[in-house]
Design an enzyme around this catalytic site. Structure first.
Site, PDB file in Angstrom:
ATOM      1  N   ASP A 275       0.873  -1.165   0.000  1.00 27.56           N
ATOM      2  CA  ASP A 275       0.000   0.000   0.000  1.00 27.56           C
ATOM      3  C   ASP A 275       0.914   1.219   0.000  1.00 27.56           C
ATOM      4  O   ASP A 275       2.107   1.144   0.331  1.00 27.56           O
ATOM      5  CB  ASP A 275      -0.915  -0.010   1.220  1.00 27.56           C
ATOM      6  N   GLU A 637     -17.289   9.960   5.393  1.00 25.40           N
ATOM      7  CA  GLU A 637     -16.717   8.626   5.574  1.00 25.40           C
ATOM      8  C   GLU A 637     -15.765   8.337   4.425  1.00 25.40           C
ATOM      9  O   GLU A 637     -16.067   8.591   3.269  1.00 25.40           O
ATOM     10  CB  GLU A 637     -17.823   7.569   5.643  1.00 25.40           C
TER      11      GLU A 637
END
Length: 892
Positions: A275, A637
């Site tokens: 990542d 979110e």
């Protein structure tokens, strides 16, 4: 009309060859072995890597791998996004956010979506290569799907997943990966990258430093099965390791995950990417991190030695120094390089263009009519009907006036979610209703922001073309350079200023890399006062843009802003002091000039608490029915976000209630006594208890993609019969779930929770009814290791056609760690009124197996039951018993 991203033209320094791969310097010379398609991929890769210097090898271990000119190796960037459409590279077909795709419970549809995403990726790649562009987001290694388990509704990135269940996630993940990678036995159309491996599902605030120690049971029962399925069944050729640590080791340096599990147990042959910035987390001291490595060289060595082949970031550029220090060997770097170049060869990037059929995919495939139709189908299938008292839906002909109220009725980002494609012609819910219900009067009021203190796109109701015109909106003039000199290339009416033009041309004739837009008209408020506004730039980090925004009220400047390079999302704030409710002249000017990425603007405001209620209540009083569009927003979110307000923290949620501003609005419009339909747009479960008690109907529409407004309107009208199912549990409050940072699956999800939820996993209603009969098993006594076949008849017993999702749940013998029940098969079928369909499920040994406390998986003896119906079993659902004799251990 479809537009080719002008960014492709922008970076073309010279006229480019249509050749896909490198060529010999001397055309008559015998090709070097790595350029000879007659040899095996392994032979070619070995030869190429053997010719590289250590410095050249090191340069290829980061995502933005540079060209090696002397070897005719082109530049390649491994970072491309395709979660629900090819993202950040100009217009593309945008499907519902992943959680919405999961709500379809339609694995064949997920494979079709994967097909479209990789076809469009190839089309964009082919066009980029024709212009010698090798940029980020234009490659063929797609960092999707996100198959982490959505174990807790508070996780902000749960919207990117396929929900809380490992079986559903695995089946959908396998289908999506197969679609992405394509059917060709010789070449990948694109490469899928399941992520984030593993045990990664919030909190966002601790993801760079958290060490998670799942029980052996939870690891193998919940967190790993979907990854295993995408690797062993769909043969995903890439995987992304996570930020967090697992059992004391960062996931990207985990021998347990990357060597023992991934390569030894699952036989993975592809490449592992980190990542972004995850290798930095091994050593960083300027923020909370793992601190498992003393410096960059040690971190790079740890990643390579564990099996992380590519670093999204720059830390691996220290590998040369790490070799000199004896921290890692050149042979270990060679192993990583061979994994990476094998993928590029299997994509056909080193073969003559004519040899790879995918090179013929034209740019016209991007957002083609067929792809648009699939986006609409996906949006329709994703909608879940949660409540429908007295057959309120679909609307009756007697509904002549509809009040559309709420913050998600007309905001673009509520179609998009995150990691999204750029939609060419997005249909907002309000516009979908206006189109569908042309014979009805539609009244619109924004009603509230998503949460007090949070900016939201300014609604069209405050804009008019001039001082007297009844038409809402602003005059928009589009220019082909980043100035307002000359004549506009186009003039039109824009209803509001809310656009995403990331790497895209806003209108034909205005190139993506440089354009200007001037909006002019009037603005008027319901009450005099000081109003706080913001000008927001679309997410696009890293942008390197030079954006300018200018705002004028009654001819006077009230805002003049410039975006700095590499800002995540530039924000220009200003206040309009309006002394009355009369119309005032407004002009907004936006100038865009970008190296490659960026563009897009939202004129937003931060309404004072309760200020928008009177208009909403007035609209409700005039209507036959109120449709309240509520929910969440990608501004609330998401991934590691800079937001900290009541109910929200850093992209995650601290509560699952509807935000207070929306709850207040909902209660105010409900007090009018008019029939109330609630439509939710969100990426995670909401505890809408009050709405469930007071609304006549509730639809869950998620972040529905480019055709979301059309799909919602068709559902309200009955043109689409909803059949989606919840891929997550909707709890009634956070009191029903353990602490967010507790990764134990005890008391979580439908499989282990003892609480009665508001809406259960697998739940969803229809405008028709279905019955099940003649449920039969291939045997009542099964020998461990043998498959079990289950058959049933499903009949549409209603008056309208519709889809039904047949769900099979298995209840195993009770143990200390066994689930209460587990989804073990499902299928979505379409039935005409009165039609009967015979469905068959085959449960293989792995589906029938259980994981014990030590993490061992086996088919175990005992008495089992199963059920087949349109939801989880109830006391009225027949429980079909069978027995398994013997034991059959299964590999991890």
């Amino acid at each position: 009309m479809r537009f080719i991203s002008a960014a492709l033209i922008l970076l073309a320094a010279t006229a480019a060859s249509a050749q896909n791969g490198p060529q010999n310097s001397h055309q008559d010379a015998k090709p070097l072995p790595y350029m000879d398609p007659a040899l095996t991929t392994q032979q070619r890769v070995d030869d190429l890597v053997s010719r590289m210097t250590l410095e050249e090898k090191v340069s290829q271990t980061i995502n933005s791998a540079p060209a090696i000119s002397r070897l005719n190796v082109p530049e390649y960037d491994y970072w491309s996004e395709g979660l629900h459409g090819i993202a950040r590279s100009g217009y593309a077909t945008m499907f519902p956010q992943a959680i919405g795709m999961a709500a379809t419970w339609d694995a064949p549809l997920l494979q079709q979506i994967g097909d479209v995403i990789s076809i469009e990726a190839r089309a964009k790649f082919n066009e980029a290569i024709r212009h010698n562009i090798h940029s980020i987001y234009y490659g063929l290694t797609i960092w999707s799907p996100n198959i982490n388990i959505f174990r807790d509704p508070r996780w902000g990135r749960g919207q990117e997943t396929y929900g809380e269940d490992p079986f559903l996630t695995g089946r959908l993940g396998v289908a999506f990966v197969k679609g992405i990678q394509g059917p060709d036995p010789n070449y990948f159309r694109a490469i899928a990258t399941p992520k984030h491996f593993a045990v990664h599902s919030g909190p966002e605030s601790t993801r760079h430093s958290a060490n998670i120690e799942p029980t052996p049971h939870d690891l193998h029962d919940t967190y790993l099965p979907a990854f295993r399925a995408t690797i062993t069944e769909a043969h995903a050729d890439s995987i992304m390791c996570a930020y967090n640590a697992v059992e004391g080791s960062p996931a990207c340096a985990s021998k347990l995950l990357l060597q023992d599990t991934l390569r030894r147990d699952w036989g993975f042959k592809g490449f592992v990417t980190s990542d972004c910035g995850a290798i930095d987390d091994f050593y960083a001291t300027d923020y909370p991190s793992h601190h498992t490595s003393p410096d960059k060289e040690a971190a790079a060595a740890a990643g390579i030695k564990a099996g992380t082949d590519s670093n999204c970031g720059q830390t691996y550029l220290t590998l040369g120094s790490a070799v000199k220090k004896g921290l890692v060997t050149e042979a270990e770097i060679d192993t990583a390089l061979k994994h990476l170049f094998t993928a590029r060869f299997q994509l056909g990037l080193f073969d003559p263009a004519a040899k790879v059929a995918f090179n013929a995919i034209p740019f016209s495939e991007v957002n083609s009519p067929a792809h648009q139709a699939l986006a609409l189908k996906a949006a329709e299938e994703s909608i879940v009907l949660l409540k429908n008292d007295a057959h309120t839906l679909p609307f009756k002909p007697s509904v002549r006036t509809i009040a559309v109220i709420g913050p998600s009725a007309a905001t673009l980002n509520n179609l998009e979610g995150n990691y999204n494609a750029i939609p060419l012609h997005p249909v907002l819910p309000l516009d979908g209703i206006l189109t569908q219900f042309k014979s009805s009067k539609v009244l619109y009021a924004q009603g509230s922001s998503f949460a007090d203190g949070v900016a939201i796109a300014v609604p069209r109701t405050v804009f008019h073309l001039d001082m007297t015109s009844p038409e809402q909106g602003l005059k928009a003039e589009y220019f082909a350079t980043d100035s307002f000199d000359g004549t506009p290339v186009a003039t039109r009416i824009d209803k509001q200023i809310d656009f995403d033009w990331n790497s895209a041309s806003p209108i034909p004739g205005a190139p993506a890399e440089a354009f200007a837009v001037r909006w002019s008209g009037t603005i008027a408020m319901q009450a005099p006062g000081a109003y706080d506004f913001q000008l927001l730039l679309t997410h696009c980090y890293p942008c390197n843009d030079h954006e300018r925004f200018d705002v004028y009220l009654d001819g006077k400047s009230v805002g003049d802003f410039a975006a700095a390079n590499n800002e995540y999302r530039p924000i220009g704030k200003f206040t309009l002091n309006l002394p009355d409710t009369a119309r005032h002249a407004l002009r907004v000017e936006y100038r865009h000039k970008a190296h490659l990425f960026g563009a897009g603007i939202t004129l937003a405001w931060v309404p004072k608490p309760g200020a928008l209620l009177p208009e909403a209540v007035a609209a409700a009083k005039k209507a036959d029915v109120v449709v309240a569009f509520l929910g969440l927003s990608p501004e609330l979110e998401g991934e590691e976000m800079p937001i900290h307000i009541e109910g929200f923290a850093g992209g995650d949620r601290t509560d699952i209630k509807l935000p207070a501003a929306q709850q207040q609005m909902l209660e105010a419009v409900a007090a009018t006594g008019k029939p109330l339909v609630v439509v939710l747009l969100n990426g995670s479960a909401l505890a809408v208890n009050w709405a469930n008690d007071h609304a006549a109907a509730i639809l869950e529409a998620w972040y529905p993609g480019q055709a979301g407004g059309t799909a919602i309107a068709e559902t309200l009208a009955g043109k689409n019969n909803p059949a989606g199912r919840l891929p997550v549990t909707f709890y009634s409050s956070i009191d029903q779930i353990p602490a967010f940072d507790d990764y134990s699956m005890a008391n979580r999800t439908y499989r282990y929770s003892k609480a009665k939820p508001l809406f259960e996993f697998g739940y969803g209603l229809s405008y028709t009814t279905f019955t099940y009969s003649n449920i039969k098993l291939s045997t009542q006594t099964l020998h461990a290791g043998d498959p079990l076949t289950v058959e049933a008849d499903v009949r549409n017993t209603g008056r309208v056609a519709g889809d039904e999702v047949a769900e099979l749940y298995l209840t195993p013998p009770h143990t200390a760690v066994s689930p209460q029940r587990a989804l073990s098969a499902f299928t979505r079928v379409h039935l005409a009124p009165g039609e009967l369909r015979h469905v068959t499920f085959t449960l293989d040994p792995r589906t029938l197996s259980q994981v014990d406390e030590k993490g061992a998986r086996a088919v175990t003896p005992g008495n089992y039951t199963l059920s087949v119906s349109g939801t989880q079993p109830t006391s009225q659902t027949p429980a079909i018993p069978f027995t398994i004799n013997g034991i059959q251990p299964l590999p991890h």
